[in-house]
Design a protein around this motif. Structure first.
Motif, short mmCIF file in Angstrom:
data_model
loop_
_atom_site.label_atom_id
_atom_site.label_comp_id
_atom_site.label_asym_id
_atom_site.label_seq_id
_atom_site.Cartn_x
_atom_site.Cartn_y
_atom_site.Cartn_z
N ALA A 1 35.30 31.52 34.57
CA ALA A 1 36.13 31.96 35.69
C ALA A 1 37.46 31.21 35.70
N LEU A 2 37.45 29.94 35.35
CA LEU A 2 38.67 29.14 35.37
C LEU A 2 39.69 29.67 34.38
N ILE A 3 39.27 29.92 33.15
CA ILE A 3 40.20 30.37 32.13
C ILE A 3 40.70 31.78 32.44
N ASN A 4 39.85 32.63 32.98
CA ASN A 4 40.27 33.99 33.28
C ASN A 4 41.09 34.06 34.56
N THR A 5 40.80 33.16 35.52
CA THR A 5 41.64 33.08 36.71
C THR A 5 43.07 32.71 36.32
N ALA A 6 43.21 31.71 35.47
CA ALA A 6 44.54 31.30 35.01
C ALA A 6 45.25 32.46 34.33
N ARG A 7 44.53 33.19 33.51
CA ARG A 7 45.15 34.30 32.78
C ARG A 7 45.59 35.41 33.72
N GLN A 8 44.72 35.79 34.66
CA GLN A 8 45.05 36.89 35.55
C GLN A 8 46.17 36.53 36.52
N ILE A 9 46.14 35.31 37.06
CA ILE A 9 47.22 34.88 37.94
C ILE A 9 48.54 34.84 37.18
N ALA A 10 48.49 34.38 35.93
CA ALA A 10 49.71 34.33 35.12
C ALA A 10 50.27 35.72 34.86
N VAL A 11 49.39 36.68 34.57
CA VAL A 11 49.85 38.06 34.34
C VAL A 11 50.47 38.62 35.61
N ALA A 12 49.83 38.37 36.77
CA ALA A 12 50.37 38.86 38.04
C ALA A 12 51.73 38.24 38.33
N LEU A 13 51.84 36.92 38.18
CA LEU A 13 53.11 36.26 38.45
C LEU A 13 54.15 36.64 37.41
N GLY A 14 53.73 36.78 36.16
CA GLY A 14 54.68 37.19 35.12
C GLY A 14 55.23 38.57 35.38
#
Length: 534
Positions: free
Chosen positions: A401-414
């Motif tokens: 969950a940690l690695i995928n949370t970082a990825r999804q939040i980054a995609v949203a913010l990007g």
């Protein structure tokens, strides 16, 4: 299902998990091909969505996904990972049906949020089950194959989306998820063993609410600023400030509860924190780039959705070729060298998009796609494996969950940040041409290149003067956006270079052996009890 049967079926189980993962990945990539069509007016077969609404169609999914990953990871640990995986696939399929038949941009945004619920239930279970089924010696290879499925989904999604858009309406791109989720749920029911954490945590409801509210406020402010609202207005500055404040309170709260929705204390491990931050910075650039290249290919270069989908294949090919080899590269050269190299190539590839013009040979774009995909294929599995190896098996759900949370939040913010940079820069460059339009048409014409071209088409011969300036303005805006994204991606390489352990540190194989000795062997009875429930 006994442990011997599980070991015999472990590769079949992995293939079933990959099918579930494909449904999630295909959806993310297929939507980008359809963005131009959805932005077209209803008379042209679309929904008339503005660029901001298109960003929300992406971000409503990713924000819900990211905000609930830890919660669904805990639920999977508690009630059973197979049960949660099946429930997530069913919900994802129903959300896809709703998206396909949405009648307005607002309804599509809501349907995509429902899909985010399903995706959040699916994703952490896949890595958790892999960690339960595979022993440490084979886990890095299994995770590499799991990551390769992302490359396959990236390739399949745009091509299938282009084929569907060539023959059907835009909603058909979401229907492709339905048979995948149905088959995936049936395969999970028949073949995947049940497992759960013998000591699951509790659900942090306040933390879940705080993370989603904070992220939504932050992204809303950024998107509104890019859509034309004043950055100093209460609507923009107030919501951004409020979002940051809520997220700060969320972080404070998470350090004080026994069972946090996002375990910030995990970042105390340098290897884990460097991996997660690097992944976030890498996918920040990815989210923005993948958003605007669809418009570049279809609006500026005039390619059909199918051709645009086919042109993204080099990205998937690069990722597919390098992901399975990432573990070997880390073992040979160390996580620092492999991660830094991958992130540096990623930054260079993103910067390369700034060289694109209206007449650039298309093979140049294909090379950039391949280089970016290959760089992610090297960096992403290494970072994922690093996070999973740092944690014991009982924390597998938290790690995934940690690695995928970082990825999804980054995609949203990007998508939000770079999309706003793109929109504001586009309006600025197009300003002189927009001044020649009647006052009521200037605002709508400047929202996106699709809107500009639609208004030019509506005006007929009198609107043709807009087309060339629109293309030039978009290319200039894309240049500013890509250089911004490249700078952020390069920062990811700096993080790995500075904080990731080097070759002198234990390799992944050595860490796996240490985990086997320290975690599995002392708790053999507990591990066998958990396997007996499968």
């Amino acid at each position: 299902m006994d442990s011997q049967t599980i070991q015999r079926r472990r590769w079949i189980i992995l293939s079933v998990l990959v099918v579930g993962l494909l449904a999630i990945v295909i959806d993310n990539t297929v939507l980008n091909v359809a963005l131009k069509t959805i932005a077209e007016p209803a008379s042209g077969g679309g929904l008339g969505a503005s660029q901001g609404q298109l960003e929300w169609a992406i971000n409503s999914y990713t924000l819900v996904f990211a905000g609930l990953l830890f919660t669904f990871g805990v639920l999977g640990d508690r009630i059973g990972r197979r049960r949660m995986l099946i429930a997530g696939l069913v919900l994802f399929g129903l959300g896809s049906l709703w998206s396909a038949y949405s009648g307005s941009p607002g309804e599509l945004i809501g349907a995509r949020a429902a899909m985010g619920l399903g995706g959040a239930a699916v994703m952490p279970q896949t890595l958790s089950i892999i960690s339960q089924v595979f022993e440490p010696a084979e886990r890095a290879k299994a995770i590499g194959i799991w990551a390769s499925a992302v490359g396959i989904g990236v390739a399949i999604g745009p091509v299938l989306g282009g084929l569907l858009l060539a023959h059907f309406w835009w909603g058909s791109v979401f229907l492709i998820n339905v048979p995948v989720t149905v088959l995936g749920a049936l395969a999970v029911l028949l073949l995947v063993p049940e497992s759960r954490n013998p000591a699951p945590g509790k659900i942090d409801y306040l933390g879940v609410l705080g993370s989603i509210v904070g992220l939504v406020l932050l992204v809303y402010g950024i998107v509104q600023g890019g859509d034309g609202a004043s950055w100093t207005s209460a609507e923009v500055l107030g919501t951004i400030t409020g979002g940051v404040a809520v997220l700060a309170l969320f972080a404070w709260w998470e350090t004080r509860v026994a069972h946090p929705s996002l375990d910030i204390r995990l970042f105390g491990d340098r290897r884990l924190s460097a991996s997660v931050v690097a992944v976030a910075l890498m996918f920040f650039g990815f989210g923005g780039v993948y958003f605007f290249t669809s418009f570049y290919l279809q609006n500026v270069r005039g390619y059909s959705p199918l051709d645009a989908g086919l042109l993204t294949a080099p990205f998937a090919l690069g990722q597919f070729l390098t992901s399975p080899r990432s573990a070997a590269l880390v073992s040979r050269f160390g996580a620092k060298a492999a991660g830094t190299a991958g992130l540096a190539v990623n930054a260079v590839a993103i910067a390369g998009y700034s060289l694109l013009g209206a007449g650039t040979p298309i093979w140049f774009l294909a090379v950039l796609f391949f280089a970016q995909g290959a760089s992610i294929g090297v960096a992403m599995p290494a970072a994922t494996t690093a996070v999973m190896e740092v944690l014991p098996r009982e924390r597998a759900g938290a790690g995934s969950a940690l690695i995928n949370t970082a990825r999804q939040i980054a995609v949203a913010l990007g998508t939000a940040v770079l999309g706003s940079v793109l929109a504001q820069s586009y309006r600025g460059h197009l300003g002189p041409a927009l001044a020649r339009l009647p006052q009521p048409a200037r605002g709508p014409a400047g929202t996106s290149i699709t809107a500009t071209q639609s208004i030019a088409q509506h005006l007929g011969h009198a609107g043709q003067f807009l087309l060339a300036p629109a293309n030039t303005a978009f290319i200039d805006a894309m240049r500013v956006t890509t250089l911004t994204g490249a700078a952020v991606a390069l920062l990811g390489g700096v993080v790995v270079l500075r904080w990731m352990p080097g070759k002198g540190s234990p390799t992944m194989d050595e860490l796996a052996e240490a985990e086997l000795a320290q975690v599995v062997l002392p708790s053999t009875g507990r591990a066998e009890a958990e396997l007996s429930e499968m």
